[in-house]
Scaffold this motif. Structure first.
Motif, mmCIF file in Angstrom:
data_model
loop_
_atom_site.group_PDB
_atom_site.id
_atom_site.type_symbol
_atom_site.label_atom_id
_atom_site.label_comp_id
_atom_site.label_asym_id
_atom_site.label_seq_id
_atom_site.Cartn_x
_atom_site.Cartn_y
_atom_site.Cartn_z
ATOM 1 N N LYS A 178 -6.669 -5.120 5.092
ATOM 2 C CA LYS A 178 -7.220 -4.036 4.289
ATOM 3 C C LYS A 178 -8.008 -4.559 3.088
ATOM 4 O O LYS A 178 -8.686 -3.795 2.403
ATOM 5 C CB LYS A 178 -6.103 -3.101 3.822
ATOM 6 N N PRO A 198 -13.278 -2.985 0.753
ATOM 7 C CA PRO A 198 -12.066 -2.172 0.667
ATOM 8 C C PRO A 198 -12.305 -0.911 -0.154
ATOM 9 O O PRO A 198 -13.079 -0.924 -1.108
ATOM 10 C CB PRO A 198 -11.067 -3.112 -0.021
ATOM 11 N N LYS A 223 -3.670 6.920 9.996
ATOM 12 C CA LYS A 223 -2.942 5.716 10.372
ATOM 13 C C LYS A 223 -2.465 5.777 11.821
ATOM 14 O O LYS A 223 -2.417 4.759 12.515
ATOM 15 C CB LYS A 223 -1.745 5.498 9.434
ATOM 16 N N SER A 241 -4.339 -9.196 3.143
ATOM 17 C CA SER A 241 -4.217 -8.118 4.128
ATOM 18 C C SER A 241 -5.561 -7.884 4.789
ATOM 19 O O SER A 241 -6.610 -8.146 4.188
ATOM 20 C CB SER A 241 -3.750 -6.826 3.438
ATOM 21 N N CYS A 264 -2.411 -7.926 10.014
ATOM 22 C CA CYS A 264 -2.494 -6.485 10.255
ATOM 23 C C CYS A 264 -1.080 -5.921 10.126
ATOM 24 O O CYS A 264 -0.221 -6.556 9.506
ATOM 25 C CB CYS A 264 -3.115 -6.194 11.619
ATOM 26 N N GLY A 284 -6.432 -2.556 -1.392
ATOM 27 C CA GLY A 284 -7.391 -3.477 -0.799
ATOM 28 C C GLY A 284 -8.250 -4.186 -1.826
ATOM 29 O O GLY A 284 -8.530 -5.386 -1.725
ATOM 30 N N TYR A 310 -8.104 0.210 14.968
ATOM 31 C CA TYR A 310 -8.160 -0.910 14.018
ATOM 32 C C TYR A 310 -7.773 -2.167 14.792
ATOM 33 O O TYR A 310 -6.611 -2.536 14.872
ATOM 34 C CB TYR A 310 -7.209 -0.670 12.842
ATOM 35 N N ASP A 331 -11.038 -0.862 5.358
ATOM 36 C CA ASP A 331 -10.050 0.193 5.590
ATOM 37 C C ASP A 331 -10.208 0.809 6.968
ATOM 38 O O ASP A 331 -9.258 1.357 7.514
ATOM 39 C CB ASP A 331 -10.177 1.274 4.507
ATOM 40 N N SER A 332 -11.395 0.724 7.517
ATOM 41 C CA SER A 332 -11.640 1.174 8.879
ATOM 42 C C SER A 332 -12.522 0.144 9.572
ATOM 43 O O SER A 332 -13.281 -0.577 8.913
ATOM 44 C CB SER A 332 -12.318 2.557 8.892
ATOM 45 N N HIS A 384 0.835 -1.198 0.000
ATOM 46 C CA HIS A 384 0.000 0.000 0.000
ATOM 47 C C HIS A 384 0.869 1.247 0.000
ATOM 48 O O HIS A 384 1.741 1.407 0.851
ATOM 49 C CB HIS A 384 -0.907 -0.008 1.229
#
Length: 302
Positions: A97, A115, A262, A95, A147, A120, A267, A101-102, A56
């Motif tokens: 992700k 995603p 981030k 992933s 993660c 993602g 998360y 994403d959240s 990413h």
């Protein structure tokens, strides 16, 4: 045990290759950068661990097509070769992700994937292809959703936080209260090895994360602990920081909206499914122990 690993030159691949070889496994490193990689793929092995991929890009300057060519199309091609080989198991490193994403609450493998980034989306499309294929009875496939991975020698946001603490600067984002999951490389290596040893492990999707979650403030305190310093936490207005991050998007400053997100968002990832499947109660290293090991490695590199 004969293992094929793609992406072995990367941080995870390099560590996992060494770990498995120390456990007595024979590791064959396969580079997918070679156009003739198919001719170098052994037709028989206990497992192939597919780590190669495009990471990413938080700066959002990558060509979107590259994510799909590397993360999706190469994975599809490799998986098709696996289906037509005598290789028994396929591990695809996706992933978290790919799922979201959240996260609100705790992310489990049952989350309906949604995603938002090309990273993602390319990962979930690869997952969907793998799961859509008819798998021969003698084969198993495991989709790993880790993660944030860290460990000695790995840079990223942890290194940014380390530099702030090492310079004696205060942490200005203490007003944000969150919880985040991490994954130390030692726990990742342990889980993969246990999966390889487990003969009756069901195919499927498995989240990888350390036990427990930490807030970014706790992370700052952990970094200070590793450096034998006292934490300096500043509670600055959230709205002011968000406006500063927006300005950073336009002026290409170190603090931008993506990085602020981030550093401050929650998360939390559940690792209960893989632990239950393997019959283990807890991982070898706590989240704090793994982070301290990583931070101390930054000191040695100075």
């Amino acid at each position: 045990m004969k293992i094929i690993i793609t992406g072995s030159s990367g941080f995870v691949g390099n560590n996992l290759s060494d770990f498995l070889q120390n456990k007595g496994c024979t590791v064959n490193n396969l580079s997918l950068r070679n156009k003739d990689w198919k001719t170098h793929l052994p037709k028989s092995a206990d497992a192939i661990i597919h780590l190669a991929g495009k990471a990413h890009d938080t700066k959002n300057i990558s060509d979107p097509d590259e994510y799909y060519k590397i993360n999706r199309d190469l994975t599809v091609a490799l998986f098709n070769e696996f289906l037509n080989s005598e290789i028994k198991e396929f591990f695809y490193f996706s992933s978290v992700k790919a799922a979201a994403d959240s996260v609100k609450g705790t992310l489990t493998e049952n989350e309906n994937a949604n995603p938002m980034t090309h990273y993602g989306k390319s990962k979930i499309e690869a997952e969907e292809y793998i799961l859509s294929q008819n798998l021969p009875a003698a084969k198993k496939v495991y989709i790993i959703r880790p993660c944030m991975i860290h460990g000695p020698g790995n840079k990223g946001n942890l290194n940014l936080l380390y530099k702030i603490v090492d310079k004696g600067l205060p942490w200005p984002l203490a007003a944000f209260h969150n919880q985040r999951s991490f994954l130390g490389i030692d726990n990742l290596n342990y889980l993969i090895h246990q999966m390889l040893l487990k003969e009756d492990l069901p195919s499927g999707i498995y989240n990888f994360a350390d036990d427990g979650a930490l807030s970014t403030n706790q992370l700052i305190e952990t970094i200070n602990k590793a450096l034998d310093k006292k934490a300096k936490l500043w509670n600055i207005s959230k709205s002011l920081l968000e406006k500063t991050a927006s300005l950073g998007d336009k002026l290409k400053l170190p603090l931008n909206s993506e990085r602020l997100k981030k550093l401050t968002e929650s998360y939390v990832v559940s690792n209960q499914k893989i632990k239950t499947a393997l019959g283990i109660e807890k991982l070898p290293f706590s989240a704090e122990e793994g982070l301290i090991k990583t931070i101390k490695s930054f000191q040695k590199e100075k």
